[in-house]
Scaffold this active site. Structure first.
Site, PDB file in Angstrom:
ATOM      1  N   VAL A   1       0.783  -0.937  -0.013  1.00 13.22           N
ATOM      2  CA  VAL A   1      -0.159   0.201   0.199  1.00 13.22           C
ATOM      3  C   VAL A   1       0.769   0.808   0.055  1.00 13.22           C
ATOM      4  CG1 VAL A   1      -1.792   1.470   1.056  1.00 13.22           C
ATOM      5  CG2 VAL A   1      -1.702  -0.947   0.779  1.00 13.22           C
TER       6      VAL A   1
ATOM      7  N   GLU B   1     -10.244   6.312   5.145  1.00  9.69           N
ATOM      8  CA  GLU B   1     -11.093   5.819   3.738  1.00  9.69           C
ATOM      9  C   GLU B   1     -10.846   4.243   3.703  1.00  9.69           C
ATOM     10  OE1 GLU B   1     -14.047   7.577   2.586  1.00  9.69           O
ATOM     11  OE2 GLU B   1     -14.420   5.075   1.577  1.00  9.69           O
TER      12      GLU B   1
ATOM     13  N   LYS C   1     -13.350  -4.728  10.081  1.00  9.61           N
ATOM     14  CA  LYS C   1     -13.970  -3.603   8.522  1.00  9.61           C
ATOM     15  C   LYS C   1     -15.095  -3.611   9.264  1.00  9.61           C
ATOM     16  CE  LYS C   1     -10.595  -5.114   5.693  1.00  9.61           C
ATOM     17  NZ  LYS C   1     -10.305  -5.948   4.406  1.00  9.61           N
TER      18      LYS C   1
HETATM   19  N1  HSE Z   1      -6.564  -9.644   3.623  1.00  9.13           N
HETATM   20  C1  HSE Z   1      -7.322  -8.304   2.806  1.00  9.13           C
HETATM   21  C2  HSE Z   1      -8.408  -9.014   1.499  1.00  9.13           C
HETATM   22  C3  HSE Z   1      -6.702  -7.237   2.488  1.00  9.13           C
HETATM   23  O1  HSE Z   1      -7.976  -9.545   0.989  1.00  9.13           O
HETATM   24  O2  HSE Z   1      -9.451  -8.341   1.697  1.00  9.13           O
HETATM   25  C4  HSE Z   1      -7.513  -5.769   2.209  1.00  9.13           C
HETATM   26  O3  HSE Z   1      -8.351  -5.996   3.540  1.00  9.13           O
END
Ligand code: HSE
Length: 406
Positions: A12, A124, A200
């Protein structure tokens, strides 16, 4: 001239640098000022990069430089990210992060520090990679009570489930394929056990309900027990199976939060979001249903989301992003045992004669001499556990059990 630093030059972080240089003119126009990456913090050396002169191994170079007004954190993991980010915010430097673990575990505290320091803490990229969801949820949907959020928030597991169906392979084989393509980590447990998706949904639920939802309060069931047979029965029943992270506002005012596999009928748009794509469905009491779909991971999609925060923080330092939530305990989250769904069950036995007296009002998907796939009536997790014991007494094994997303 705005000067920024990037902490972490992995997938990233290097993507953020790439987007910064590639889209520089566009970024400068939006920021309405020149901008420069002054430092990149990483323990490794990158001598062949055109911007190799920007690397430092010393966090204090960034912390003690008064020219740095914004720091991008793309290191991932809780430490040392948490310590570094906290120090930056306390030193009145805005922070932009893609780190879902950091925001899910420490969001309330870091947002409060940012507020006291009159700087920004933006994230974000922490949910849904390149999909705009944090800003839409906190700003564009601000006039709604959020009734429900359901998301495919993990690309690795979505790839595995999609590939099991497409290639007719079992879980282990699809996982190995995901690893060989670089989607899954060498240790993929946070993805396949549902922990990544749980972090998340914690972030989305904290925004939606204004109270910090901690990962330890979220029931997480992964996809490691899903067999190809389950996916084929799902197809027969007119749907697919996805790992879904959910938050739901109940009539009591409390919320139900969970991450688990779900049977999704084809009438629901989430059922056809395949491969590494992510999707988030939000139901607001005024807007109705809104669905966001896009690339939930990967270098440039995630960097796109990071840079949108960088641009916002540099262009509008006094703009309130309306991102805040309180540390309020966990009484507002109902225990997982009392969450209720219809459940998909796959049962194996040589004698199903007692099945209909134990599970009443079910819809059978398929039945053979040794296996039954069905969808139960509305049942809580605690009732499901009692049913499982009764089935065990009748020598019927529960090979698979997961919810139906209505
Ligand atoms: N390991 C996570 C996925 C990466 O596969 O979505 C992105 O957050």
């Amino acid at each position: 001239m705005k000067k920024i630093a990037i902490m972490g030059h992995g997938v990233v972080g290097s993507g953020v640098a790439e987007v910064f240089f590639k889209n520089y003119e566009n970024i400068k126009r939006k920021v309405r000022d020149d901008a420069e990456i002054k430092y990149i913090l990483d323990l490794r050396d990158f001598p062949s990069l055109p911007y190799s002169d920007k690397f430092t191994k010393n966090f204090d170079d960034i912390l003690n430089d008064p020219e740095i007004s914004l720091v991008v954190e793309t290191m991932g993991g809780l430490e040392p990210a948490y310590t570094f980010v906290k120090k930056c915010l306390l030193s009145k430097k805005s922070v932009v992060t893609s780190n879902k673990e950091l925001v899910a575990e420490k969001g309330a505290e870091l947002l409060a520090i940012a507020k006291d320091s009159n700087v920004k803490f933006l994230f974000e990229a922490s949910v849904g990679g390149g999909i705009p969801i944090i800003r839409p949820l906190s700003q564009c949907l601000a006039a709604n009570d959020i009734l429900e959020i359901n998301g495919i928030l993990n690309g690795t597991t979505n790839y595995i489930l999609t590939n099991m169906v497409k290639e007719s392979v079992d879980f282990d084989c699809a996982l190995r394929q995901a690893q060989s393509l670089g989607y899954a980590e060498r240790d993929p447990s946070a993805d396949i056990l549902g922990l990544d998706a749980s972090r998340k949904i914690c972030i989305l639920a904290s925004i939606a309900y204004g109270k910090h939802v901690y990962p330890k309060c979220v029931f997480a069931q992964g996809i490691n027990q899903i067999s190809l047979a389950d996916l084929e029965y799902a197809k027969l029943a007119g749907g697919s199976v996805k790992l879904i992270a959910s938050a739901k506002l109940l009539d009591s005012g409390k919320i139900a939060v969970e991450t688990s596999p779900a049977f999704i009928p084809y009438s629901n748009p989430l059922s056809s979001v395949d491969d590494v794509f992510n999707a988030v469905h939000v139901r607001g009491n005024n807007v109705g249903d809104v669905t966001f779909i896009g690339r939930g991971a990967g270098k440039l999609p995630t960097a796109s989301a990071v840079m949108s925060d960088v641009i916002e923080a540099l262009a509008r330092p006094d703009y309130d992003p309306m991102l805040s939530w309180n540390d309020s305990g966990s009484d507002f989250i109902i225990p997982h045992e009392s969450i209720s769904h219809r459940f998909y069950l796959r049962l194996t036995s040589s004698d199903f004669s007692r099945l209909d007296t134990i599970i009443k009002n079910s819809e059978k998907i398929a039945q053979s001499k040794t296996e039954v796939a069905l969808i139960s009536a509305q049942t809580s997790y605690s009732e499901l556990s009692k049913i499982s014991s009764l089935l065990a007494d009748a020598k019927i094994t529960v090979a698979s059990a997961f919810r139906v997303l209505e």
